[in-house]
Design a protein around this motif. Structure first.
Motif, PDB file in Angstrom:
ATOM      1  N   ALA A  68      62.779  20.391  14.978  1.00 23.94           N
ATOM      2  CA  ALA A  68      62.863  20.260  16.543  1.00 23.94           C
ATOM      3  C   ALA A  68      62.777  21.217  17.459  1.00 23.94           C
ATOM      4  O   ALA A  68      61.816  21.509  18.210  1.00 23.94           O
ATOM      5  CB  ALA A  68      63.983  19.258  16.961  1.00 23.94           C
ATOM      6  N   HIS A  74      60.576  20.624  20.606  1.00 22.88           N
ATOM      7  CA  HIS A  74      61.154  19.319  21.112  1.00 22.88           C
ATOM      8  C   HIS A  74      62.494  19.371  21.673  1.00 22.88           C
ATOM      9  O   HIS A  74      63.526  19.192  20.879  1.00 22.88           O
ATOM     10  CB  HIS A  74      60.975  18.256  20.109  1.00 22.88           C
ATOM     11  CG  HIS A  74      59.650  17.828  19.649  1.00 22.88           C
ATOM     12  ND1 HIS A  74      59.169  17.301  18.639  1.00 22.88           N
ATOM     13  CD2 HIS A  74      58.553  18.341  20.214  1.00 22.88           C
ATOM     14  CE1 HIS A  74      58.032  17.041  18.667  1.00 22.88           C
ATOM     15  NE2 HIS A  74      57.493  17.809  19.788  1.00 22.88           N
ATOM     16  N   HIS A  75      62.921  19.749  23.151  1.00 26.04           N
ATOM     17  CA  HIS A  75      64.153  19.938  23.265  1.00 26.04           C
ATOM     18  C   HIS A  75      65.260  19.187  23.357  1.00 26.04           C
ATOM     19  O   HIS A  75      66.207  19.112  22.849  1.00 26.04           O
ATOM     20  CB  HIS A  75      64.212  20.459  24.757  1.00 26.04           C
ATOM     21  CG  HIS A  75      63.751  19.668  25.911  1.00 26.04           C
ATOM     22  ND1 HIS A  75      62.309  19.659  26.020  1.00 26.04           N
ATOM     23  CD2 HIS A  75      63.934  18.684  26.720  1.00 26.04           C
ATOM     24  CE1 HIS A  75      61.957  18.962  27.039  1.00 26.04           C
ATOM     25  NE2 HIS A  75      63.405  18.333  27.214  1.00 26.04           N
ATOM     26  N   ARG A  76      64.572  17.845  23.644  1.00 22.39           N
ATOM     27  CA  ARG A  76      65.770  16.548  23.467  1.00 22.39           C
ATOM     28  C   ARG A  76      66.012  15.961  22.087  1.00 22.39           C
ATOM     29  O   ARG A  76      67.225  16.061  21.870  1.00 22.39           O
ATOM     30  CB  ARG A  76      64.969  15.273  24.119  1.00 22.39           C
ATOM     31  CG  ARG A  76      64.990  15.494  25.799  1.00 22.39           C
ATOM     32  CD  ARG A  76      64.563  14.104  26.256  1.00 22.39           C
ATOM     33  NE  ARG A  76      64.245  14.150  27.935  1.00 22.39           N
ATOM     34  CZ  ARG A  76      63.081  14.365  28.385  1.00 22.39           C
ATOM     35  NH1 ARG A  76      61.896  14.897  27.522  1.00 22.39           N
ATOM     36  NH2 ARG A  76      62.938  14.610  29.613  1.00 22.39           N
ATOM     37  N   LYS A  77      65.024  16.128  21.218  1.00 21.87           N
ATOM     38  CA  LYS A  77      65.373  16.165  19.586  1.00 21.87           C
ATOM     39  C   LYS A  77      66.144  16.975  19.259  1.00 21.87           C
ATOM     40  O   LYS A  77      67.205  16.657  18.499  1.00 21.87           O
ATOM     41  CB  LYS A  77      63.748  15.959  18.947  1.00 21.87           C
ATOM     42  CG  LYS A  77      63.164  14.555  19.159  1.00 21.87           C
ATOM     43  CD  LYS A  77      61.755  14.709  18.181  1.00 21.87           C
ATOM     44  CE  LYS A  77      61.234  13.305  18.752  1.00 21.87           C
ATOM     45  NZ  LYS A  77      59.986  13.137  17.756  1.00 21.87           N
ATOM     46  N   GLU A  99      68.486  18.880  20.775  1.00 18.10           N
ATOM     47  CA  GLU A  99      70.071  18.467  21.415  1.00 18.10           C
ATOM     48  C   GLU A  99      70.476  17.329  20.635  1.00 18.10           C
ATOM     49  O   GLU A  99      71.432  17.525  20.180  1.00 18.10           O
ATOM     50  CB  GLU A  99      69.618  18.016  22.942  1.00 18.10           C
ATOM     51  CG  GLU A  99      70.857  17.845  23.375  1.00 18.10           C
ATOM     52  CD  GLU A  99      70.873  17.795  25.060  1.00 18.10           C
ATOM     53  OE1 GLU A  99      71.875  18.177  25.717  1.00 18.10           O
ATOM     54  OE2 GLU A  99      69.775  17.520  25.508  1.00 18.10           O
ATOM     55  N   GLU A 100      69.776  16.132  20.602  1.00 18.89           N
ATOM     56  CA  GLU A 100      70.090  15.045  19.715  1.00 18.89           C
ATOM     57  C   GLU A 100      70.601  15.264  18.423  1.00 18.89           C
ATOM     58  O   GLU A 100      71.712  14.918  17.751  1.00 18.89           O
ATOM     59  CB  GLU A 100      69.328  13.997  19.682  1.00 18.89           C
ATOM     60  CG  GLU A 100      69.047  13.497  21.188  1.00 18.89           C
ATOM     61  CD  GLU A 100      67.876  12.409  21.175  1.00 18.89           C
ATOM     62  OE1 GLU A 100      67.186  12.154  20.159  1.00 18.89           O
ATOM     63  OE2 GLU A 100      67.676  11.983  22.236  1.00 18.89           O
ATOM     64  N   GLY A 150      73.466  21.628  23.694  1.00 18.48           N
ATOM     65  CA  GLY A 150      72.917  22.347  24.674  1.00 18.48           C
ATOM     66  C   GLY A 150      72.148  23.695  24.424  1.00 18.48           C
ATOM     67  O   GLY A 150      71.108  24.049  24.605  1.00 18.48           O
ATOM     68  N   ARG A 195      69.247  22.679  22.502  1.00 23.12           N
ATOM     69  CA  ARG A 195      68.076  22.247  23.447  1.00 23.12           C
ATOM     70  C   ARG A 195      67.466  23.539  24.278  1.00 23.12           C
ATOM     71  O   ARG A 195      66.245  23.720  24.386  1.00 23.12           O
ATOM     72  CB  ARG A 195      68.802  21.647  24.803  1.00 23.12           C
ATOM     73  CG  ARG A 195      67.841  21.129  25.597  1.00 23.12           C
ATOM     74  CD  ARG A 195      68.343  20.372  26.832  1.00 23.12           C
ATOM     75  NE  ARG A 195      67.485  19.967  27.843  1.00 23.12           N
ATOM     76  CZ  ARG A 195      67.065  18.586  28.124  1.00 23.12           C
ATOM     77  NH1 ARG A 195      67.541  17.703  27.366  1.00 23.12           N
ATOM     78  NH2 ARG A 195      66.177  18.418  28.976  1.00 23.12           N
ATOM     79  N   ARG A 221      73.580  17.554  18.235  1.00 19.81           N
ATOM     80  CA  ARG A 221      75.007  16.845  18.346  1.00 19.81           C
ATOM     81  C   ARG A 221      75.317  15.956  17.175  1.00 19.81           C
ATOM     82  O   ARG A 221      76.604  15.824  16.881  1.00 19.81           O
ATOM     83  CB  ARG A 221      74.582  15.655  19.543  1.00 19.81           C
ATOM     84  CG  ARG A 221      75.734  14.932  20.064  1.00 19.81           C
ATOM     85  CD  ARG A 221      75.429  14.241  21.363  1.00 19.81           C
ATOM     86  NE  ARG A 221      75.081  14.863  22.428  1.00 19.81           N
ATOM     87  CZ  ARG A 221      75.746  15.810  23.104  1.00 19.81           C
ATOM     88  NH1 ARG A 221      77.110  15.854  22.840  1.00 19.81           N
ATOM     89  NH2 ARG A 221      75.131  16.431  24.172  1.00 19.81           N
ATOM     90  N   GLU A 258      63.444  25.131  23.799  1.00 19.44           N
ATOM     91  CA  GLU A 258      62.652  25.512  24.967  1.00 19.44           C
ATOM     92  C   GLU A 258      62.301  27.001  24.917  1.00 19.44           C
ATOM     93  O   GLU A 258      61.147  27.221  25.583  1.00 19.44           O
ATOM     94  CB  GLU A 258      63.376  25.326  26.204  1.00 19.44           C
ATOM     95  CG  GLU A 258      63.809  23.587  26.701  1.00 19.44           C
ATOM     96  CD  GLU A 258      64.800  23.621  27.712  1.00 19.44           C
ATOM     97  OE1 GLU A 258      64.685  22.460  28.156  1.00 19.44           O
ATOM     98  OE2 GLU A 258      65.643  24.673  28.119  1.00 19.44           O
TER      99      GLU A 258
END
Length: 246
Positions: A210, A215-218, A220-221, A118, A121, A224, A125
């Motif tokens: 990222a 690229h917030h989704r990338k 985060e992934e 998080g 992410r 993780r 942003e």
């Protein structure tokens, strides 16, 4: 027997620091169990080599950390674990030094998995040029220290801190600063295999890339994946250490 030790420094070399760290460590490690009465003041004075005022001040500090409670009818007793200030720097240090339980290592790893993706992410942003530069510099340090396990661990902590700093969220950064106290205390369960450390570098680079591209989704992934690998490594190393000790 109460162990007299200096512990971390308190302002002005305050004598009550000896009380805080000796009793605090015994409470957190379970030597003094929840519900147990605190040893009487005379015993603490004698065994810790401090005055009554230092004992009383130390008890106040520990009460402020949620470890002790005083009642007129029942005296001073150890509070249950759920009442402790678990992210207090001293409490974290006592919990993970010198030899954390595998269960504590697992809980710490779980916290990272819950929090760090998080944070990455949010960093993607919110990060400005300075935040991205900090991450890039930390990534470069990771590559530069890949052949030195101890230096690599410090560089890894700095990389993750840079991600939290890039989020621009002081609450997230404070949370990481607290977690890093425990992470430094479990350095011995970090992997010291150079080849494995090098294998983690592309994952860290994906996080940095990222965030750099917002690229917030990338982000985060990618984070993780990094912390899931770290969790598996820490749990395996902690269990190996426990087996060797047993």
């Amino acid at each position: 027997m109460i162990e007299a030790e200096a512990g971390r420094a308190y302002p002005g070399g305050a004598r009550h620091g000896r009380v805080v760290h000796s009793l605090g460590r015994q409470i957190v490690t379970g030597e003094l169990a929840p519900g147990d009465p605190l040893p009487v003041e005379e015993r603490l004075v004698a065994e810790l080599g401090v005055g009554r005022s230092a004992v009383r001040e130390g008890v106040k500090v520990l009460a402020g950390k949620g470890l002790l409670e005083s009642r007129t009818s029942a005296g001073t007793r150890i509070r249950p674990r759920e009442s402790w200030s678990l992210l207090d720097p001293d409490v974290l240090g006592w919990r993970f030094e010198p030899g954390p339980r595998p269960e504590d290592v697992r809980l710490l790893a779980d916290l990272r998995v819950a929090l760090e993706p998080g944070a990455a992410r949010v960093a993607a942003e919110r990060a400005d040029a300075a935040g991205i530069r900090g991450i890039d510099e930390a990534l470069a340090a990771l590559y530069a220290t890949a052949d030195d396990p101890d230096a690599f661990i410090e560089a890894d902590l700095a990389f993750h801190r840079a991600v939290f700093a890039a989020s621009g969220n002081d609450l997230l950064l404070h949370a990481y600063e607290m977690i890093s106290i425990a992470l430094r205390s479990v350095r011995h369960v970090h992997t010291r295999v150079v080849s494995h450390n090098k294998e983690t570098l592309p994952g860290h680079e994906r996080v940095a890339l990222a965030i750099r591209r917002h690229h917030h989704r990338k982000a985060e992934e990618a984070m993780r994946e990094v912390v899931e690998v770290a969790r598996a490594d820490a749990e395996r190393t902690a269990m190996d250490a426990k087996d060797a000790h047993d």
